[in-house]
Write an enzyme that holds these catalytic residues in place. Structure first.
Site, short mmCIF file in Angstrom:
data_model
loop_
_atom_site.label_atom_id
_atom_site.label_comp_id
_atom_site.label_asym_id
_atom_site.label_seq_id
_atom_site.Cartn_x
_atom_site.Cartn_y
_atom_site.Cartn_z
N ASP A 1 0.84 -1.20 0.00
CA ASP A 1 0.00 0.00 0.00
C ASP A 1 0.88 1.25 0.00
OD1 ASP A 1 -2.07 1.80 0.20
OD2 ASP A 1 -2.39 1.49 2.34
N ASP B 1 -1.91 5.09 -5.72
CA ASP B 1 -2.18 4.25 -4.56
C ASP B 1 -2.33 2.79 -4.97
OD1 ASP B 1 -2.89 3.25 -2.07
OD2 ASP B 1 -4.99 3.82 -2.30
#
Length: 501
Positions: free
Chosen positions: A103, A320
């Site tokens: 992440d 992201d």
């Protein structure tokens, strides 16, 4: 890939020690007082001794060079098969392996604590879930309330002091999931590429979260993982902690494979490619923000007010890997869909499936031939070209009986002012997060192929190479005079002819 043994000779300087050379030349003797690291009358566990040696070896290695760290990548961008990428990390002594989601939209590494009573205990990915037990690691320690993590203003997670002098944290994600627990410090184990002829099995102490509570999507067993590894740019991310210790450069790269079984590459270092383009990172942001300036569908520049892409507290464009799809602001989404529909009107039938804009494409038509390329244009003259399969995904197969294959726009309309570039568009590209130069680079790439990596040494020189499998090497240490001494540091150093990920 076969590797060639290298001819590396490491010379350690021995200070305050004199020797008698075999060939003559006697030097004055000096007597050194030696003290035991552990009392002779007490039993010491083998794991403690091995952990101490690993720290020692890491210090030796760090004393003469730095390197890059290679992580294996698993998972896929396909939302029907999980829609996430993950890697494996080893923590503690003895090392224990954890599967953690990759992440770039968050900072901390956290894994589920053994004391978590309501956390998932099974995973839809068909893998056992692992829990961190501090009592089972001889090198684990709690982060106290007096530590700077609790005493300073941390933006990435709310740190607080709980009973028992234990530093606690609480972290919430954009999808309304969250985790809370306490901070721990323990050894992270990894392979460090020192230079094109050597790899070290290394370890370093890092601070991470031990999750005792999870909420939202994190409680669902279908996508349950052991935790999340955040690659944000702030102080508690793994990349920041290893850089602060002089182990890795302040740059990391990934290449997420979109086809087949997925997977890819994740390197704490810079992947090189001749077609790489770069755009500046917007400074002073919590996330990796880029300045998106315009969008083109085919040759048509969309009529979108540039203010729709401006960066502020609740607006901007972020990259992201923790997001499966991708999102456009309302000001950009509607013109984008209208332009796609107009471009394919003669070859595909527009339909709506589950509130998504889809198109029925007959089997005799190729998606690549009838759908246009999309260009996302960023500051610095860098464009991200998306072929149809990078912004489309296959829709509900119920439409197959209507005489066509459904293809749906993978971009979603954002409910806020934030444009998010998720795995849908990040796959099958090299992305470089160059924090030392405050920029991000990308290029199309077959992520199943080898990649070139730049290894930055402490003298600021770059050496090109490849990352690859390793072999054992016996470390040879020469004194200033006399016969060489051979130390069998098995698996601590490895020798390579090339470096290949």
């Amino acid at each position: 890939m076969p590797v060639k043994p290298g001819g590396l000779l490491l010379i350690l300087l021995l200070l305050a020690v004199t020797v008698v050379c075999d060939g003559g030349g006697e030097f004055p003797a000096r007597v050194l007082t030696l003290a035991r690291a552990f009392p002779a009358n007490k039993t010491v566990e083998l794991d403690i001794l091995k952990a101490r040696d690993r720290v020692r070896h890491a210090r030796i290695l760090q004393g003469f060079t730095g390197g890059v760290v290679d992580f294996n990548v698993f998972g896929t961008s396909d939302p029907y098969y999980g829609g996430l990428y993950f890697t494996k990390v080893k923590l503690g002594t003895p090392p224990k392996e954890f599967n953690v989601q990759i992440d770039t939209g968050s900072d901390i590494l956290w894994v589920t604590c053994s004391s978590c009573s309501d956390c998932p205990d099974t995973s839809g990915f068909g893998m056992p879930l692992n829990f961190f037990d501090a009592a089972s690691s001889s090198t684990a320690s709690m982060v106290s309330c007096s530590d700077r993590i609790c005493s300073s203003n941390i933006k990435i997670a709310d740190a607080s002091c709980s009973d028992g002098d234990q530093c606690s944290y609480e972290f919430n994600y954009a999808d309304n999931s969250g985790t809370s627990g306490h901070y721990m410090t323990d050894l992270l184990h990894f392979d460090t590429v020192i230079d094109p002829s050597m790899i070290a099995n290394s370890s370093a102490f890092i601070t991470f979260g031990c999750s005792t509570y999870q909420s939202g999507g994190l409680t669902k067993s279908d996508k349950a993982m052991d935790g999340i590894i955040g690659f944000g740019q702030h102080g508690l991310s793994v990349i920041s902690q290893l850089f602060a210790q002089g182990i890795t450069p302040k740059v990391f790269s990934h290449c997420l494979r979109g086809d087949g079984n997925g997977g890819g590459k994740l390197v704490l270092g810079e992947i090189l490619a001749p077609t790489m383009v770069y755009s500046p990172l917007v400074p002073s942001q919590l996330h990796y923000n880029l300045e998106l300036q315009s969008i083109a569908v085919g040759e048509q520049l969309l009529p979108i007010d540039t203010s729709a892409f401006g960066t502020s507290y609740n607006q901007g464009t972020i990259v992201d890997t923790g997001t499966t799809l991708s999102y456009l602001t309302a000001q950009a989404y509607d013109p984008f869909v209208d332009a796609i529909t107009a471009a394919v009107s003669q070859f595909a039938t527009p339909v709506v499936s589950n509130d998504e804009q889809c198109y029925l494409v007959t089997s005799r038509n190729s998606v690549d031939m009838i759908f246009p390329e999309v260009s996302l244009n960023f500051a610095g003259g860098a464009s991200m070209i998306l072929k149809p399969e990078k912004y489309l995904m296959q829709g509900d197969p119920i439409f197959l009986q209507e005489g066509g294959v459904p293809w749906c726009i993978g971009f979603q309309k954002a409910s806020n002012g934030v444009t998010v570039l998720g795995d849908l568009v990040l796959k099958d590209k090299i992305f470089v997060y160059d924090l030392s130069r405050n920029r991000m680079g990308w290029t199309d790439y077959d992520c199943s192929a080898e990649v070139n990596v730049s290894i930055k040494s402490y003298n600021n020189e770059y050496v090109d190479g490849h990352l690859s499998a390793s072999i054992s090497l016996r470390l040879r240490v020469d004194l200033a005079c006399g016969s060489p001494l051979i130390y069998p540091f098995r698996s601590v150093l490895t020798c390579l002819g090339s470096i290949v990920v």
